[in-house]
Design a protein around this motif. Sequence first.
Motif, PDB file in Angstrom:
ATOM      1  N   GLU B  41     -12.070   3.448  -0.782  1.00 35.91           N
ATOM      2  CA  GLU B  41     -10.812   4.183  -0.862  1.00 35.91           C
ATOM      3  C   GLU B  41     -10.627   5.066   0.376  1.00 35.91           C
ATOM      4  N   HIS B  45      -7.451   4.792   2.787  1.00 31.92           N
ATOM      5  CA  HIS B  45      -6.554   5.938   2.982  1.00 31.92           C
ATOM      6  C   HIS B  45      -6.514   6.376   4.448  1.00 31.92           C
ATOM      7  N   GLY B  48      -4.625   3.891   6.729  1.00 31.16           N
ATOM      8  CA  GLY B  48      -3.194   3.908   6.443  1.00 31.16           C
ATOM      9  C   GLY B  48      -2.515   5.149   7.003  1.00 31.16           C
ATOM     10  N   ASP B  99     -11.260  -2.944  -0.821  1.00 36.46           N
ATOM     11  CA  ASP B  99     -10.707  -2.539  -2.111  1.00 36.46           C
ATOM     12  C   ASP B  99     -10.641  -3.721  -3.076  1.00 36.46           C
ATOM     13  N   GLN B 100     -10.120  -4.858  -2.597  1.00 36.36           N
ATOM     14  CA  GLN B 100      -9.956  -6.016  -3.478  1.00 36.36           C
ATOM     15  C   GLN B 100     -11.114  -7.000  -3.373  1.00 36.36           C
ATOM     16  N   TRP B 106      -6.238 -12.055  -7.207  1.00 31.44           N
ATOM     17  CA  TRP B 106      -5.800 -10.685  -7.499  1.00 31.44           C
ATOM     18  C   TRP B 106      -4.959 -10.121  -6.362  1.00 31.44           C
ATOM     19  N   ASP B 110      -1.187  -8.784  -6.795  1.00 27.17           N
ATOM     20  CA  ASP B 110      -0.773  -7.429  -6.444  1.00 27.17           C
ATOM     21  C   ASP B 110       0.301  -7.428  -5.367  1.00 27.17           C
ATOM     22  N   LEU B 114       3.137  -5.481  -7.272  1.00 29.22           N
ATOM     23  CA  LEU B 114       3.169  -4.033  -7.124  1.00 29.22           C
ATOM     24  C   LEU B 114       4.173  -3.623  -6.048  1.00 29.22           C
ATOM     25  N   TYR B 116       4.671  -0.843  -4.404  1.00 27.56           N
ATOM     26  CA  TYR B 116       4.230  -0.135  -3.206  1.00 27.56           C
ATOM     27  C   TYR B 116       3.594  -1.077  -2.196  1.00 27.56           C
ATOM     28  N   ILE B 167       5.395   6.250  -3.019  1.00 23.89           N
ATOM     29  CA  ILE B 167       5.204   5.638  -4.345  1.00 23.89           C
ATOM     30  C   ILE B 167       3.773   5.857  -4.827  1.00 23.89           C
ATOM     31  N   THR B 169       1.828   8.346  -4.154  1.00 27.60           N
ATOM     32  CA  THR B 169       1.417   9.738  -4.279  1.00 27.60           C
ATOM     33  C   THR B 169       1.491  10.190  -5.726  1.00 27.60           C
ATOM     34  N   ARG B 170       0.471  10.959  -6.125  1.00 23.81           N
ATOM     35  CA  ARG B 170       0.404  11.449  -7.491  1.00 23.81           C
ATOM     36  C   ARG B 170       0.516  12.971  -7.462  1.00 23.81           C
TER      37      ARG B 170
END
Lengths: 315, 199
Positions: B41, B45, B48, B99-100, B106, B110, B114, B116, B167, B169-170
């Motif tokens: 992750e 991150h 990106g 990640d995948q 999969w 995605d 998905l 995003y 999208i 972001t939490r």
Amino acid sequence: MARYRYPKIPESEITPEPLYRARRRFFRQGVGLAVAAAAPGLLLRPAAAWQGALDEAPGSGLSTDEPLTSLDDITSYNNFYELGTRKRDPSDWAHQLQTDPWTLSIEGEVNKPGEFDLSDVIRPDELEQRIYRLRCVEAWSMVIPWVGFELRKLLERHEPTDRAKYVVFESIHDPDNLRGQRRGIIDWPYREGLRMDEAMHPLTLLAVGLYGKPMPNQNGAPIRLVVPWKYGFKSIKSIVRIRLQEERPVSAWEAMSPEEYGFYANVNPHVDHPRWSQARERRIGEPGRRETLMFNGYEEEVAHLYEGMDLEKHF
Amino acid sequence: MDHQKTAIHGFRVLVLVACATPALWLVWAWFNAGLGANPAEAVVHFTGRFGLALLLATIALGPAFRLSGWVGFMVARRQLGLWAFFWLVAHALAWMGLDQYWDWPWIWQDLWGLEYIRYGLAGLVLLVPLALTSFRAAQQALGRSRWQWLHRLVYLSAALGVVHFWILTRADYRDVVIYGAVLAALAAFRLGCAVVDRR
């Protein structure tokens, strides 16, 4: 998440992380010693009896035998927005959470309400080690050896009335100390809730320890909820209030974004978060991804609670 | 004159160092447990965010030249743009591989399932023709105005990148708002210039 500099200089290049942490620990202990030396008898609290019982707590038949996530990972990769939104914030700012003394208020539809000191709430003989899977709504998971006791036992002691249909939990609210609460990311204080039958389920735990030691602050010291078949955000940390009531409460995340974070928040690989998939998860410490299990693998124990409910609607 | 050349050369070296050293750091940190509990992750991150930051920096070189008149900003633009492309390709590869775990069914699911990921992929695909036409011969073959028109797609690509980030972001939108605000300011500056130039 990393903040940008240009070029990026990682903190670890400035001060090696272990040194940095050791230094902070040293200061913390130093302050503690100074205070203790200055006011013996007043501030020097002996460790409560329950703390001594943590590492001897018997194992439980409800534990999983999957390999444990390392203590380092469990305590350095946390969502605890009271202490900041980045994964490292809670461990970096853990000292801001003051856990002693700690009172827990039990109120609402109970015959025996009141405010209680933590050591009156925790009975050493009720403590068990429960190794549970934890599945975060962000699609990562861990296996954690909690030490705690069944919420059911506490609730029964306070004698819920017939009108008690839901249990509401509230986390500490202390914006003067907790830096995350100075920003309105969430409508503080953090609130969560369970239906009475969920709260009385034997899997539902009030955890006060981790790996045989008192709960680290970043993991929700001194007392937190653990509901292993639900997404992690249901397992509210640093609880100060437990209230029984007739109406269904609205949880903090649900109030923010009801279409994303439902009240039930049961782990369910078939119901995606609106913005990302819940079909698979990353087990921390393990490469790749694994498929997510219905009710986080606790289907046999809890599926009956939701019989007849549409889990796509009541997610 | 020589002083000017040295300054431009120095700026190009600065861009190289700034864009390349994080890659060395990531590799070092990966093998020395420096990326925390979820290294996959962390890499996804970082690549990106850094790639998007470099894309915005590339866009910012135009206004920087316009405001300062220093030609070094324009000389470094292709170099910086290609680094941004490199980091965003690395971001996509890190997602697929780390990640995948190269799980193609999969990944495929995605990609289409998905929202995003669709936005992020669209933003990256838009950069491919820009990277392919970044050298001088392509610029001459296309002609100056067509080349310029094509390269304005960088704004659209960056916007898709910001939407992709938004999208995902939490709750705490602080970081993504900064990226969005920088892009909006750069786009506003570009539009302002277009209006002024037309008069």
